[in-house]
Design a protein around this motif. Sequence first.
Motif, PDB file in Angstrom:
ATOM      1  N   LYS A 537       0.835  -1.198   0.000  1.00 34.76           N
ATOM      2  CA  LYS A 537       0.000   0.000   0.000  1.00 34.76           C
ATOM      3  C   LYS A 537       0.871   1.249   0.000  1.00 34.76           C
ATOM      4  N   TYR A 538       1.991   1.194   0.720  1.00 37.24           N
ATOM      5  CA  TYR A 538       2.941   2.304   0.790  1.00 37.24           C
ATOM      6  C   TYR A 538       4.306   1.821   0.324  1.00 37.24           C
ATOM      7  N   ASP A 539       5.144   2.752  -0.134  1.00 33.95           N
ATOM      8  CA  ASP A 539       6.506   2.393  -0.499  1.00 33.95           C
ATOM      9  C   ASP A 539       7.389   2.412   0.746  1.00 33.95           C
ATOM     10  N   CYS A 540       8.701   2.206   0.556  1.00 34.17           N
ATOM     11  CA  CYS A 540       9.614   2.088   1.690  1.00 34.17           C
ATOM     12  C   CYS A 540       9.760   3.395   2.465  1.00 34.17           C
ATOM     13  N   ASN A 546       0.176   4.501  -6.105  1.00 36.77           N
ATOM     14  CA  ASN A 546      -0.972   4.343  -6.984  1.00 36.77           C
ATOM     15  C   ASN A 546      -0.867   2.990  -7.698  1.00 36.77           C
ATOM     16  N   PHE A 547      -1.864   2.634  -8.463  1.00 34.77           N
ATOM     17  CA  PHE A 547      -1.946   1.287  -9.012  1.00 34.77           C
ATOM     18  C   PHE A 547      -0.860   1.014 -10.046  1.00 34.77           C
ATOM     19  N   LYS A 550       2.501   0.195  -8.231  1.00 31.10           N
ATOM     20  CA  LYS A 550       2.657  -1.078  -7.520  1.00 31.10           C
ATOM     21  C   LYS A 550       2.199  -2.295  -8.326  1.00 31.10           C
ATOM     22  N   ARG A 551       1.855  -2.120  -9.579  1.00 31.78           N
ATOM     23  CA  ARG A 551       1.326  -3.262 -10.317  1.00 31.78           C
ATOM     24  C   ARG A 551       2.370  -4.361 -10.515  1.00 31.78           C
ATOM     25  N   HIS A 552       3.659  -4.009 -10.569  1.00 28.06           N
ATOM     26  CA  HIS A 552       4.699  -5.034 -10.699  1.00 28.06           C
ATOM     27  C   HIS A 552       4.974  -5.736  -9.376  1.00 28.06           C
ATOM     28  N   LYS A 680      -0.033  -1.464 -18.460  1.00 32.34           N
ATOM     29  CA  LYS A 680      -0.251  -0.180 -17.806  1.00 32.34           C
ATOM     30  C   LYS A 680      -1.744   0.064 -17.638  1.00 32.34           C
ATOM     31  N   ILE A 681      -2.101   0.631 -16.499  1.00 33.19           N
ATOM     32  CA  ILE A 681      -3.505   0.778 -16.130  1.00 33.19           C
ATOM     33  C   ILE A 681      -4.017   2.169 -16.502  1.00 33.19           C
ATOM     34  N   ASP A 682      -5.162   2.201 -17.171  1.00 31.52           N
ATOM     35  CA  ASP A 682      -5.876   3.451 -17.432  1.00 31.52           C
ATOM     36  C   ASP A 682      -6.858   3.637 -16.280  1.00 31.52           C
TER      37      ASP A 682
END
Length: 751
Positions: A537-540, A546-547, A550-552, A680-682
């Motif tokens: 949900k959060y980075d380091c 956003n989606f 973090k999709r990878h 990639k997400i639209d």
Amino acid sequence: MRFLVLATLIAAAAASALKDTNYNDFVIGKDTLVNVDIKTKEIYCWKLLNHILQPTVYDDIREVARDFVLEDNFDKFLKDDVVKRFIEVFKMGMLPRGEIFVHTNTLHMDQAIVTFRMLYFAKDFDTFIRTACFLRERINGGMFVYALTCAVFHRHDCRGVVLPAPYEIYPYFFVDSHIINKASMLKMSKAATDPAIFNYYGIKVTDKNLLVIDWRKGVRTTLTKDDRLSYFTEDIDLNTYMYYLHMSYPYWMVKDTYNLQKERRGEISMYAYKQLLARYRLERLTNKMCNIDMIKFDDEHNVGYWPKIRLHTGDEMPVRPNNVKLVNKYNLKDRMYVDDIERMIRDGITTGKIEKRDGTVIQLKKAEDFENLARMLLGGLGVVDDDAKVIHVVHLFRRLLSYGNYNFEKYTYIPTALDMYTTCLRDPLFWRVMKRITEHADLFKLYLPKYTRNELDFPGVRVDRITTDKLVTFMDEYDLDITNALYLDEAEIQKKKSDMTFVARMRRLNHHPFKVTVDVESEKAVDAVVRVFFGPKYDCMGRLLNFNDKRHDMLEIDSFLYKLQTGKNTIVRNSIEMHGVIGDREWTRRYFDNSGDTTGAYEKIIDSYWYKTRIGFPHRLLLPRGTVGGVEMQMFVIVTPVRTGMLLPTVDVNVMKDRHACRWTVCFDTMPLGFPFDRKIDMTDFFTTNMKFTDIKIFYKDMSTSNSVKDMDTSDMILKRDDLTYYDKDMFMKWTYKDVMMMSADKMMRM
């Protein structure tokens, strides 16, 4: 109480493992073995793999090896040319017995493939097992294990055969050298050593001649902060997963005769790499470590790695110090070759095609062309009509990063951790290589159109709610049988077994079983595909992702077919039953204690156990370690219609019952693996009613804070901490009151 129960179960399992099984009752005689049952086939294979570093101790194998003449049995092979080719190679000289077989050494692999082909093309199991006996006594042990394992994986008459885990066949690649050194010391002394030494090294000897060596005892060695993750990267089951993934889809199997070309083998292999990277990044996140960078050849600040592995020859697996330049005068040619291949591939992605030397064109335009790209990167796409003559970019990287380029094509090559499928995940540098390889795949996906709402939506289906049990991880204990790492003496050879069973007791990441419950509302009865992911949900640095960010990093933990009924559907999935995950592998000794079972129970476990023990992902590694306060993540579920096409014209809802056939969704759906996060997400078209996100937390239960750690008295111990390694919780040191006071006084003087 939980630990007391665990200790009782492990003790009972150890006692059961020592139950004698008379393997000599399963003799490879002169009678044909064409129609023997699975149980008998397994025992034959186990006998062939037992104590692989020595000539076999079994009389029947030696007799078959002596009497079986290849030249007189050409008619017993589907292709007699494979036998002729092996004889030619054998007469010219093969890898000497006693040397180390290396997975990335071209000379070694060419000979292993010739050996495999002879085993694979045996007409029946009788010829197969007799040929294996012939090879067992004549070729290199490591090469024999590789060829036999691969043949068992791909022969139809070996379906259902469960082989010993690779860490039991050859423990050297999985166990730290100091453990095997202690075991050798105990074997030489018949375990008759000073009890004080036993206490110091954490060694216990039971009345059943079971010697348990505590892996936690001893000095911890660290080079970089990446060693915090050694509990994950050096996990025996994770490295077995990588090895079995290669065995399931060997890069050199390019011909249609192996029946692998009909599968989405390239996409499966690439997705496995991407999922491993996602799982690794989640583990880094829970340890407050940021993302990994792809490997850069000109970077002088590369992390080192200390494998702590000593091979059976006595050679240490080489250590790579920190801040070593990757490119030098010895591997400059390899650097140039890698640059040329990568440039060709990336140009092909941007232009949509690659033209080979023979004039044929590899298309890289449509979504289904991803298979060609994946095979080019990871093997499986032939350059010429010959096994092993493939483009394999990962192998090019391994060769470039090898320490001994001068000796690479020699018999006496000593492998680095990167050179072996059983050890490559241990090296932090390999994850950076994987990152660079998968970037090519991601570039291809960027040229594909985004998923439309019609592709994402499932009209009439709505995901209402996702709930899970509390997600709790912890470190538990596991006993690893390392007896095959030790040589049998003359008396033991006569008895055909070791007098003592040697066990390494390790700590490993685990989690409590959990359930995922999904409430789905459907307007009609329809077949559906359910995919379950979770990710950060959060980075380091604590920033909301956003989606697309973090999709990878979205880890697919389950995917399955489900027949939705009209109205409310409550789907409950137990973590141990999730698709493609496995529980603990049984000790081979204990597993074969069931060989005398004639009630039919033995046959019942074949279908559920065979597929899982081969390429299943370890169940206990589904969740990252988490923290005591909980790491915030998100779970995602999407329910889509079953999509079929040219490659999959029909689908059976009960196909999931056949776990031999499926890997992720390839057998019951034609959508790309990783859907919907592979492109990639639209954001304007992404959210539909048939998908849902929910927040979850992963907690870590610190077992070292209690005094219930098995077989260890902590009443007079304090913790000695090392900031660079997670294992600091296990570094128990005994101190006297005087030592503590002197340490406190020294600290006061420094202030």
